[in-house]
Enzyme design. Structure first.
Site, PDB file in Angstrom:
ATOM      1  N   SER A   8       0.678  83.929  66.765  1.00 31.01           N
ATOM      2  CA  SER A   8       0.499  85.338  65.941  1.00 31.01           C
ATOM      3  C   SER A   8       1.668  85.860  65.325  1.00 31.01           C
ATOM      4  O   SER A   8       2.529  86.144  66.388  1.00 31.01           O
ATOM      5  CB  SER A   8      -0.361  86.320  66.964  1.00 31.01           C
ATOM      6  OG  SER A   8      -0.107  87.437  66.069  1.00 31.01           O
ATOM      7  N   HIS A  33      -1.673  82.236  62.805  1.00 34.16           N
ATOM      8  CA  HIS A  33      -2.541  83.535  62.968  1.00 34.16           C
ATOM      9  C   HIS A  33      -2.006  84.835  62.165  1.00 34.16           C
ATOM     10  O   HIS A  33      -0.883  85.164  62.624  1.00 34.16           O
ATOM     11  CB  HIS A  33      -2.810  83.779  64.236  1.00 34.16           C
ATOM     12  CG  HIS A  33      -4.064  84.899  64.677  1.00 34.16           C
ATOM     13  ND1 HIS A  33      -5.557  84.707  64.538  1.00 34.16           N
ATOM     14  CD2 HIS A  33      -3.814  86.037  65.018  1.00 34.16           C
ATOM     15  CE1 HIS A  33      -5.969  85.900  64.816  1.00 34.16           C
ATOM     16  NE2 HIS A  33      -4.959  86.765  65.010  1.00 34.16           N
ATOM     17  N   ASP A  35      -2.134  88.782  61.423  1.00 34.56           N
ATOM     18  CA  ASP A  35      -2.999  90.035  61.785  1.00 34.56           C
ATOM     19  C   ASP A  35      -2.875  91.210  60.813  1.00 34.56           C
ATOM     20  O   ASP A  35      -1.584  91.514  60.698  1.00 34.56           O
ATOM     21  CB  ASP A  35      -2.552  90.724  63.032  1.00 34.56           C
ATOM     22  CG  ASP A  35      -2.928  89.695  64.281  1.00 34.56           C
ATOM     23  OD1 ASP A  35      -3.958  89.324  64.504  1.00 34.56           O
ATOM     24  OD2 ASP A  35      -2.063  89.167  64.798  1.00 34.56           O
ATOM     25  N   MET A  37      -3.685  94.869  59.504  1.00 35.21           N
ATOM     26  CA  MET A  37      -4.103  96.005  60.040  1.00 35.21           C
ATOM     27  C   MET A  37      -3.966  97.188  58.979  1.00 35.21           C
ATOM     28  O   MET A  37      -3.183  97.351  58.262  1.00 35.21           O
ATOM     29  CB  MET A  37      -3.240  96.603  61.295  1.00 35.21           C
ATOM     30  CG  MET A  37      -3.241  95.572  62.506  1.00 35.21           C
ATOM     31  SD  MET A  37      -2.206  96.069  63.787  1.00 35.21           S
ATOM     32  CE  MET A  37      -2.274  94.455  64.771  1.00 35.21           C
ATOM     33  N   HIS A  66      -6.846  87.361  60.384  1.00 38.09           N
ATOM     34  CA  HIS A  66      -7.704  88.258  60.779  1.00 38.09           C
ATOM     35  C   HIS A  66      -7.462  89.603  60.447  1.00 38.09           C
ATOM     36  O   HIS A  66      -6.304  90.145  60.511  1.00 38.09           O
ATOM     37  CB  HIS A  66      -6.887  88.289  62.523  1.00 38.09           C
ATOM     38  CG  HIS A  66      -7.762  88.983  63.532  1.00 38.09           C
ATOM     39  ND1 HIS A  66      -6.842  89.313  64.754  1.00 38.09           N
ATOM     40  CD2 HIS A  66      -8.954  89.801  63.491  1.00 38.09           C
ATOM     41  CE1 HIS A  66      -7.955  90.241  65.180  1.00 38.09           C
ATOM     42  NE2 HIS A  66      -8.830  90.580  64.462  1.00 38.09           N
ATOM     43  N   MET A  68      -8.125  93.397  60.673  1.00 42.37           N
ATOM     44  CA  MET A  68      -8.542  94.508  61.511  1.00 42.37           C
ATOM     45  C   MET A  68      -8.422  95.668  60.606  1.00 42.37           C
ATOM     46  O   MET A  68      -7.558  96.652  60.596  1.00 42.37           O
ATOM     47  CB  MET A  68      -7.614  94.564  62.450  1.00 42.37           C
ATOM     48  CG  MET A  68      -7.691  93.585  63.572  1.00 42.37           C
ATOM     49  SD  MET A  68      -6.290  93.505  64.605  1.00 42.37           S
ATOM     50  CE  MET A  68      -5.432  92.310  63.810  1.00 42.37           C
ATOM     51  N   MET A 137     -12.056  89.082  71.184  1.00 43.73           N
ATOM     52  CA  MET A 137     -10.703  90.051  71.508  1.00 43.73           C
ATOM     53  C   MET A 137     -10.692  90.226  73.004  1.00 43.73           C
ATOM     54  O   MET A 137     -11.667  90.704  73.476  1.00 43.73           O
ATOM     55  CB  MET A 137     -10.862  91.347  70.547  1.00 43.73           C
ATOM     56  CG  MET A 137     -10.592  91.273  69.280  1.00 43.73           C
ATOM     57  SD  MET A 137      -9.260  90.312  68.647  1.00 43.73           S
ATOM     58  CE  MET A 137      -7.668  91.115  69.553  1.00 43.73           C
ATOM     59  N   ASP A 175      -8.105  85.882  71.407  1.00 50.58           N
ATOM     60  CA  ASP A 175      -6.952  86.781  71.186  1.00 50.58           C
ATOM     61  C   ASP A 175      -6.668  87.921  71.768  1.00 50.58           C
ATOM     62  O   ASP A 175      -7.417  88.740  71.906  1.00 50.58           O
ATOM     63  CB  ASP A 175      -7.143  86.947  69.570  1.00 50.58           C
ATOM     64  CG  ASP A 175      -5.873  87.675  68.692  1.00 50.58           C
ATOM     65  OD1 ASP A 175      -4.875  87.925  69.313  1.00 50.58           O
ATOM     66  OD2 ASP A 175      -6.030  88.165  67.781  1.00 50.58           O
TER      67      ASP A 175
END
Ligand code: DX5
Ligand code: ZN
Length: 216
Positions: A8, A33, A35, A37, A66, A68, A137, A175
């Site tokens: 990540s 990966h 992330d 947000m 991913h 979020m 998660m 994760d």
């Protein structure tokens, strides 16, 4: 079966991102990966598509995105433009999860659904046949470097049972707080893909840590 490893980049050094991405390219990592947000679905903001455009250009591993964020369905085209392999959306962020999963597939990506620590595996029963992967998660999403939530190992076993019983073939990704110790237990419980941020980037030899995780 050796697990797939997805470093990540949330824990990478954003001032030297190219260097960290080159390390991932050289390494035995299987995916990268990413992330995203929004400060609404989770209490943090990471990076957005203008930054990811350059990340995608510098990376030669498949991108595991991913999201979020609230309304992830609004960004299917942006994620597709990145050339993403997998698009992970949270069950908790999608009122019409089945529709979003179909839209991701129609866009040519692999659909994955993500569950927060307090979301039960049982909620996946009616979507498990439609997804490429479930992301469990093992911390509350929003930050790297948090402590692993122990109950996640049981959740992985439970999910493994659901997937095997239904014959869905979905992969299980985990994760949050993954390191050599928690990773070994997750793989034993049935995890196929391990995401790791701080365990890799806080290590003095990140490439070696990726190799060690791959060897679990
Ligand atoms: C957390 C992110 C993770 C994060 C994991 O919300 O989804 O991917 O980078 O970081 P570690 O491995 O440090 O827990
Ligand atoms: Zn993540």
């Amino acid at each position: 079966m050796k697990p797939l490893i997805a470093p990540s980049i949330l824990s990478a050094n954003f001032a030297h991102l190219a260097k960290d991405l080159e390390m991932i390219n050289r390494s035995e990592a299987d995916w990268v990966h990413i992330d995203v947000m929004d400060g609404v679905f989770v209490p943090n903001i990471s990076f957005g598509f203008p930054v990811l455009k350059f990340v995608a250009e510098l990376t030669d591993k498949p991108l595991d995105v991913h999201l979020m964020i609230v309304h992830p369905e609004k960004f299917i085209d942006e994620v597709k433009t990145l050339g993403a392999h997998t698009m992970n959306v949270h069950v908790e962020a999608c009122a019409h999860l089945h529709r979003v999963v179909q839209q991701i597939r129609e866009a040519g990506m692999k659909p994955a659904v993500t569950i927060n620590p307090a979301t039960p595996v049982a909620l996946l029963k009616d979507i498990i046949h439609d997804v490429y992967m479930v992301l469990v998660m093992s911390v509350n999403p929003g930050f790297g470097g948090q402590a692993f939530i122990e109950h996640s190992v049981e959740k992985v076993s439970e999910l493994r049972e659901l997937i095997d019983q239904t014959g869905s073939g979905a992969l299980i990704e985990v994760d949050g707080g993954v390191n050599l110790e928690t990773g070994a237990r997750l793989v034993a419980a049935g995890a196929d893909v391990l995401v790791a941020g701080s365990a890799i980037f806080a290590h003095k030899d990140p490439e070696q840590m990726i190799r060690a995780l791959k060897g679990l």
